[in-house]
Write an enzyme that holds these catalytic residues in place. Structure first.
Site, short mmCIF file in Angstrom:
data_model
loop_
_atom_site.label_atom_id
_atom_site.label_comp_id
_atom_site.label_asym_id
_atom_site.label_seq_id
_atom_site.Cartn_x
_atom_site.Cartn_y
_atom_site.Cartn_z
CB CYS A 114 -0.87 0.18 1.08
SG CYS A 114 -2.05 -1.46 1.22
CG HIS A 254 -2.94 3.16 1.94
ND1 HIS A 254 -3.54 2.74 0.64
CD2 HIS A 254 -3.22 2.02 2.42
CE1 HIS A 254 -4.13 1.62 0.74
NE2 HIS A 254 -3.73 1.19 1.95
CG ASN A 284 -6.41 -1.20 1.27
OD1 ASN A 284 -5.65 -0.81 0.34
ND2 ASN A 284 -5.84 -1.62 2.38
#
Ligand code: ACO
Length: 327
Positions: A114, A254, A284
């Site tokens: 990520c 993020h 996500n």
């Protein structure tokens, strides 16, 4: 003349058509729309039905060329940040290079989960430095739906697929975007978030291990890591750039969990005003999350030329990375 900085020429984003709302997940596992929204802020995610990561990234590359007015043959580097490539080799970046006909471009992938897009920014920044102007495509792309165990409610509700990217050039370096950066890797905590375990199954294996493709995550550990390390990283980068939090127009974090973003915003500024969020739509998407959000804000004219942006990613590795730049 030395070229040491870069500018963002264009942004792009692409998500697959198929949308999976929380209500659909309730037919596949014991969960509820209320739990998912309350604990994560996620309402839906986009998932691939036939496309691979290279297909999503190729779409983004084509959009980037179109929006920047560049030809594929103008590109010197293609860097793709991904933790869900089509193959171990070729790299997704090489597939994109071939697909768009960027015959001059050198291509490589970056895997920092990520944090991948922000790590990629640092890699591209270094690649662009030199005695002549260079241009690069940086794309974050993921098909995480392939790495999710769709029976495991503790991870399945979190992830989605997509890709986003930017065109960066050092040609206008005298008025560059880069302001400051901070990177840390904490490999001793890597076991708290793994996916795509390869296994050991050769005829010579002393202790054969199965392939374990799916996410395994200690959500609590990663949550606590994020709410501590992201503000710390942002503060180090702000100090380095001699900036106050009020000098930043937008914190592009993020998009892992709305609650994490709220905690970080609370810690840094006490308000969500500078912290845009799109996790509700996409979930996500790992390395794709920040460029997708950036592109959304640029194309809707929320982010304007001259705005100061602080991009911060965190996740598998465990990794943490922040870059502050002027759009
Ligand atoms: N639906 C319903 N109940 C659930 C679900 C679900 N989908 N998932 C877990 N639960 C239950 C648990 O079983 C537990 O029940 P119990 O109390 O009876 O045991 C309860 O809900 C609470 O579970 P927790 O895991 O404590 O819930 P938490 O509030 O910590 O939220 C979450 C979990 C959303 C995963 C959170 O910990 C989180 O966001 N962690 C960070 C994850 C992250 O940011 N990852 C980013 C990196 S990803 C990358 O790098 C690729």
């Amino acid at each position: 003349m030395k070229f040491e900085n870069f500018n963002i020429l264009a942004t792009a984003g692409y998500t697959p058509e198929r949308v999976v709302p929380n209500s659909e997940l309730t037919t596949m596992m014991t969960t509820s729309d209320e739990w998912i929204v309350q604990r994560t802020g996620i309402h839906q995610r986009h998932v691939v039905t036939a496309e691979r990561t290279s297909d999503l990234c190729t779409r983004v590359a084509q959009q980037l060329l179109q929006r920047s007015g560049l030809q594929a043959t103008d590109i010197d580097y293609i860097v793709v940040a991904t933790m869900s490539p089509d193959y171990q080799t070729p790299a997704v970046s090489a597939q994109v290079q071939g697909n768009i006909g960027a015959t001059k471009a050198v291509a490589l992938d970056v895997n920092a989960a990520c944090s991948g897009f922000v790590y990629g920014l640092q890699v591209v920044h270094r690649l662009l430095m030199g005695d002549s102007p260079k241009t690069a495509l940086l794309i974050g792309g993921e098909t995480l739906s392939r790495l999710v165990d769709w029976q495991d409610r503790s991870t399945a509700v979190l992830f989605g697929d997509g890709a986003g990217g930017v065109v960066l050039t050092s040609a206008l370096a005298q008025d560059g975007a880069f302001i400051a950066a901070d990177y840390r890797t904490m490999g001793e905590q890597g076991r708290y978030l793994t996916a795509g375990a390869n296994g050991i199954d050769s005829p010579f294996a002393s202790d054969p291990q199965p392939v374990l493709p799916f996410f395994k995550m200690n959500g609590r550990r990663v949550y606590n890591f994020a709410i501590k390390q992201v503000p710390a990283s942002l503060r180090r980068a702000l100090d380095q750039g001699h900036l106050a939090v009020t000098d930043v127009d937008y914190f592009i974090l993020h998009q892992a969990n709305q609650r994490i973003i709220e905690r970080i915003a609370e810690d840094l500024t006490g308000s969500m005003a500078q912290f845009p969020v799109n996790i509700g739509q996409y979930g996500n998407t790992a390395a794709a999350s920040e460029p997708l959000l950036l592109n959304q804000l640029v194309t809707s004219h929320v982010i304007k030329r001259g705005d100061v942006l602080a991009l911060s990613g965190f996740g598998g590795g465990l990794t943490i990375g922040t870059m502050i730049l002027r759009y």
